[in-house]
Design a protein around this motif. Structure first.
Motif, PDB file in Angstrom:
ATOM      1  N   TYR A  28      14.630  -7.512   3.523  1.00 52.00           N
ATOM      2  CA  TYR A  28      13.470  -6.627   3.594  1.00 52.00           C
ATOM      3  C   TYR A  28      12.249  -7.282   2.953  1.00 52.00           C
ATOM      4  CZ  TYR A  28      11.277  -2.018   3.878  1.00 52.00           C
ATOM      5  OH  TYR A  28      10.461  -0.958   4.214  1.00 52.00           O
ATOM      6  N   GLY A  31       8.452 -11.369   0.636  1.00 48.98           N
ATOM      7  CA  GLY A  31       8.224 -12.099  -0.614  1.00 48.98           C
ATOM      8  C   GLY A  31       8.652 -13.558  -0.508  1.00 48.98           C
ATOM      9  N   ASN A  34      12.147 -13.898  -4.493  1.00 40.83           N
ATOM     10  CA  ASN A  34      13.444 -13.219  -4.641  1.00 40.83           C
ATOM     11  C   ASN A  34      14.054 -12.901  -3.278  1.00 40.83           C
ATOM     12  OD1 ASN A  34      13.307 -13.173  -7.444  1.00 40.83           O
ATOM     13  ND2 ASN A  34      12.099 -11.296  -7.446  1.00 40.83           N
ATOM     14  N   GLN A  53      17.715  -6.194  -5.145  1.00 40.71           N
ATOM     15  CA  GLN A  53      17.055  -7.502  -5.264  1.00 40.71           C
ATOM     16  C   GLN A  53      17.882  -8.471  -6.087  1.00 40.71           C
ATOM     17  OE1 GLN A  53      13.198  -6.099  -6.723  1.00 40.71           O
ATOM     18  NE2 GLN A  53      12.263  -6.804  -4.801  1.00 40.71           N
ATOM     19  N   LEU A  92       8.420   2.629 -10.212  1.00 38.62           N
ATOM     20  CA  LEU A  92       9.732   2.149  -9.779  1.00 38.62           C
ATOM     21  C   LEU A  92      10.799   2.706 -10.707  1.00 38.62           C
ATOM     22  CD1 LEU A  92       9.140  -1.624  -8.909  1.00 38.62           C
ATOM     23  CD2 LEU A  92       9.593   0.273  -7.322  1.00 38.62           C
ATOM     24  N   TYR A 115      16.710  -0.335  -6.989  1.00 38.63           N
ATOM     25  CA  TYR A 115      15.651   0.657  -7.198  1.00 38.63           C
ATOM     26  C   TYR A 115      15.814   1.790  -6.194  1.00 38.63           C
ATOM     27  CZ  TYR A 115      12.591  -2.747  -9.695  1.00 38.63           C
ATOM     28  OH  TYR A 115      12.029  -3.634 -10.575  1.00 38.63           O
ATOM     29  N   ILE A 116      15.359   2.968  -6.588  1.00 44.03           N
ATOM     30  CA  ILE A 116      15.211   4.056  -5.617  1.00 44.03           C
ATOM     31  C   ILE A 116      14.164   3.614  -4.606  1.00 44.03           C
ATOM     32  CG2 ILE A 116      14.243   6.396  -5.362  1.00 44.03           C
ATOM     33  CD1 ILE A 116      15.571   7.063  -8.040  1.00 44.03           C
ATOM     34  N   PHE A 117      14.411   3.844  -3.329  1.00 40.24           N
ATOM     35  CA  PHE A 117      13.455   3.481  -2.281  1.00 40.24           C
ATOM     36  C   PHE A 117      12.353   4.528  -2.243  1.00 40.24           C
ATOM     37  CE2 PHE A 117      11.593   2.948   1.827  1.00 40.24           C
ATOM     38  CZ  PHE A 117      11.803   1.620   2.187  1.00 40.24           C
ATOM     39  N   ILE A 118      11.115   4.070  -2.316  1.00 44.05           N
ATOM     40  CA  ILE A 118       9.999   5.017  -2.263  1.00 44.05           C
ATOM     41  C   ILE A 118       9.653   5.270  -0.798  1.00 44.05           C
ATOM     42  CG2 ILE A 118       7.575   5.386  -2.900  1.00 44.05           C
ATOM     43  CD1 ILE A 118       8.372   3.699  -5.462  1.00 44.05           C
ATOM     44  N   SER A 123       3.961  -1.165   2.151  1.00 38.55           N
ATOM     45  CA  SER A 123       3.079  -2.261   1.763  1.00 38.55           C
ATOM     46  C   SER A 123       2.534  -2.916   3.032  1.00 38.55           C
ATOM     47  CB  SER A 123       3.860  -3.286   0.936  1.00 38.55           C
ATOM     48  OG  SER A 123       4.894  -3.831   1.721  1.00 38.55           O
ATOM     49  N   ASN A 222       1.967  -5.945  -2.945  1.00 38.17           N
ATOM     50  CA  ASN A 222       2.723  -5.487  -4.103  1.00 38.17           C
ATOM     51  C   ASN A 222       2.261  -4.113  -4.600  1.00 38.17           C
ATOM     52  OD1 ASN A 222       4.656  -7.449  -4.233  1.00 38.17           O
ATOM     53  ND2 ASN A 222       3.382  -8.842  -5.456  1.00 38.17           N
ATOM     54  N   LEU A 224       2.393  -0.061  -2.987  1.00 36.44           N
ATOM     55  CA  LEU A 224       2.753   0.785  -1.845  1.00 36.44           C
ATOM     56  C   LEU A 224       1.660   1.825  -1.643  1.00 36.44           C
ATOM     57  CD1 LEU A 224       6.557   1.418  -2.621  1.00 36.44           C
ATOM     58  CD2 LEU A 224       5.543  -0.339  -1.145  1.00 36.44           C
ATOM     59  N   ILE A 236       4.463  -2.310  -7.386  1.00 32.38           N
ATOM     60  CA  ILE A 236       5.839  -2.827  -7.360  1.00 32.38           C
ATOM     61  C   ILE A 236       5.857  -4.314  -7.772  1.00 32.38           C
ATOM     62  CG2 ILE A 236       6.559  -1.152  -5.619  1.00 32.38           C
ATOM     63  CD1 ILE A 236       6.402  -3.512  -3.571  1.00 32.38           C
ATOM     64  N   ASP A 237       7.007  -4.938  -7.640  1.00 25.82           N
ATOM     65  CA  ASP A 237       7.185  -6.372  -7.921  1.00 25.82           C
ATOM     66  C   ASP A 237       6.798  -6.704  -9.371  1.00 25.82           C
ATOM     67  OD1 ASP A 237       7.806  -8.982  -7.521  1.00 25.82           O
ATOM     68  OD2 ASP A 237       6.635  -9.211  -5.686  1.00 25.82           O
ATOM     69  N   ASP A 239       8.253  -8.485 -11.736  1.00 30.64           N
ATOM     70  CA  ASP A 239       8.874  -9.647 -12.396  1.00 30.64           C
ATOM     71  C   ASP A 239       7.918 -10.426 -13.288  1.00 30.64           C
ATOM     72  OD1 ASP A 239      11.230  -9.163 -10.992  1.00 30.64           O
ATOM     73  OD2 ASP A 239      10.469 -10.275  -9.263  1.00 30.64           O
TER      74      ASP A 239
END
Ligand code: ADP
Ligand code: GN1
Ligand code: MG
Length: 377
Positions: A28, A31, A34, A53, A92, A115-118, A123, A222, A224, A236-237, A239
């Motif tokens: 999905y 990116g 990752n 992820q 998130l 993660y829970i999917f929003i 995006s 990054n 939504l 999101i994202d 890291d």
């Protein structure tokens, strides 16, 4: 998106506290670092999606320290938005692993998170309207604002010196000299462009700006955007959330949200800094971040767009010269194509930089308004 999953997501999914029947998972998103999957579960007849992820530990050398940051940041943000409408879609939410922690380590030492999917948000790889740019910038500015009082200790540096542009430049010089895959000949004009711009690399570091908690990868994809309202519902994202300069974030917004072209567009005539997008970004960002930014930071907003675009261009060029070791590539010359769009955008910003600065100065910022009010009392 079309690649076959390289991992057994059924096995990974079993390790998280998710009920129901695992129905399948697909790679999905787009990116570069990752591996992201969207998995579907059947929970009592309802189809529920989750994001899984795998953290690329060749790049994030301390994934456990990274996950500690993500846990602290998401918990802090969740506390801030509690009570707001749609609070559960604004931050998130990590799903705990069955073993209790925030991640699962597989037999190959890969670190996985879920993660829970929003839902009802998405995006975009390329910006479509100034309204979208405004929404994204508001959301990233708010993100910085909500994290300004993150309790100590300092977050872990997930990639040290991530936005240290002089170091990025030095890495390019090394790659040119080593020329390990003999590609320098293919990138002569890009190398010349980079060398001509060496003097801009240290401007932000020399300016002595305050360290803040920043996102550091504020690509347009990054955040939504809510399908119904268009608002930047969730950043999101996470890291690279770590100590940094506010301008790293604004700069990366300019890089990814002002040109209508995708990052790897080959037709460079499509790559251009669209002024209305910049205006929307500046207004959106200042509406949420303007109250804490210093005059020095505000004065460098337009410049940061040029610098961060140049910096990521340096990184794509370096990776091209080193044989595509860092960013995922999907075709020959992919990193060089990406570098070319960045440098073209730098040129376009240069042509409009004075006007961009004038615009920023003209925006009535929150603190300025407060000052004016105080004067009239
Ligand atoms: P990468 O590091 O690969 O860029 P991201 O965390 O940005 O990974 O996720 C890749 C894509 O997956 C995003 O662009 C977004 O479309 C989607 N995505 C990520 N997290 C979620 C989520 N919790 N809910 C819905 N979509 C998500
Ligand atoms: C990478 O992971 P992703 O695709 O959001 C990179 C960013 C670059 C970006 C360029 C950890 O981001 O720094 O700006 O590609 N992330 C890392 O598109 O290096
Ligand atoms: Mg991403």
């Amino acid at each position: 998106m079309n690649e076959k999953p390289k991992h057994n997501l059924r096995t990974v999914a079993r390790q998280f506290q998710i009920s129901g029947k695992f129905m399948g998972a697909e790679p999905y998103g787009s990116g570069h670092i990752n591996d992201t999957y969207c998995a579907v579960f059947n929970q009592g007849g309802t189809r529920v999606r989750y994001i899984f992820q795998r953290i690329n530990h060749n790049i994030f050398k301390q994934p456990v320290a990274l996950m500690e940051n993500v846990q602290r940041v998401t918990a802090h943000l969740a506390g801030k938005v509690a009570g707001e409408a749609d609070a559960s879609r604004r931050v998130l939410a990590l799903i705990p692993a069955r073993s209790g922690g925030a991640f699962f380590r597989d037999d190959a030492d890969n670190i996985w998170r879920a993660y829970i999917f929003i839902e009802a948000a998405r995006s975009y790889d390329a910006v479509e309207s100034p309204a979208q740019a405004l929404s994204a910038a508001k959301a990233f500015g708010r993100f910085q604002k909500l994290l300004a009082d993150l309790p100590a200790p300092r977050l872990n540096d997930t990639i040290p010196d991530f936005h240290h542009t002089p170091n990025r430049f030095a890495a390019l010089e090394k790659a040119i000299l080593n020329n390990v895959v003999n590609r320098a000949v293919l990138a002569q004009s890009e190398i010349r462009f980079a060398l001509r711009h060496k003097d801009i690399c240290s401007v932000l570091l020399d300016a002595i700006l305050p360290e803040r908690v920043t996102h550091n990868d504020t690509k347009f994809n990054n955040v939504l955007l809510d399908d119904a309202t268009g608002d930047g519902i969730c950043v999101i994202d996470l890291d690279t959330v770590m100590p940094g300069l506010a301008l790293y974030d604004f700069g990366d917004m300019v890089r990814t949200t002002t040109s209508p072209a995708k990052e790897d567009e080959r037709d460079l005539s499509k790559v251009t800094m669209q002024f209305p997008m910049f205006e929307a970004l500046a207004r959106g960002y200042l509406s949420t971040a303007g109250e804490f930014l210093t005059p020095a930071e505000k004065g460098l907003l337009a410049f940061s767009g040029k610098l961060i675009t140049f910096e990521i261009g340096l990184r794509f060029l370096t990776d091209f010269l080193e044989g595509d070791k860092y960013f995922k590539v999907h075709r020959e010359g992919h990193n060089l194509d990406r570098c070319r769009t960045q440098f073209k955008l730098v040129e376009s910003i240069e042509e409009q930089e004075e006007e961009m600065n004038r615009l920023v100065e003209s925006i009535d910022q929150p603190d300025a308004t407060v000052n004016q009010l105080i004067e009239t009392i």
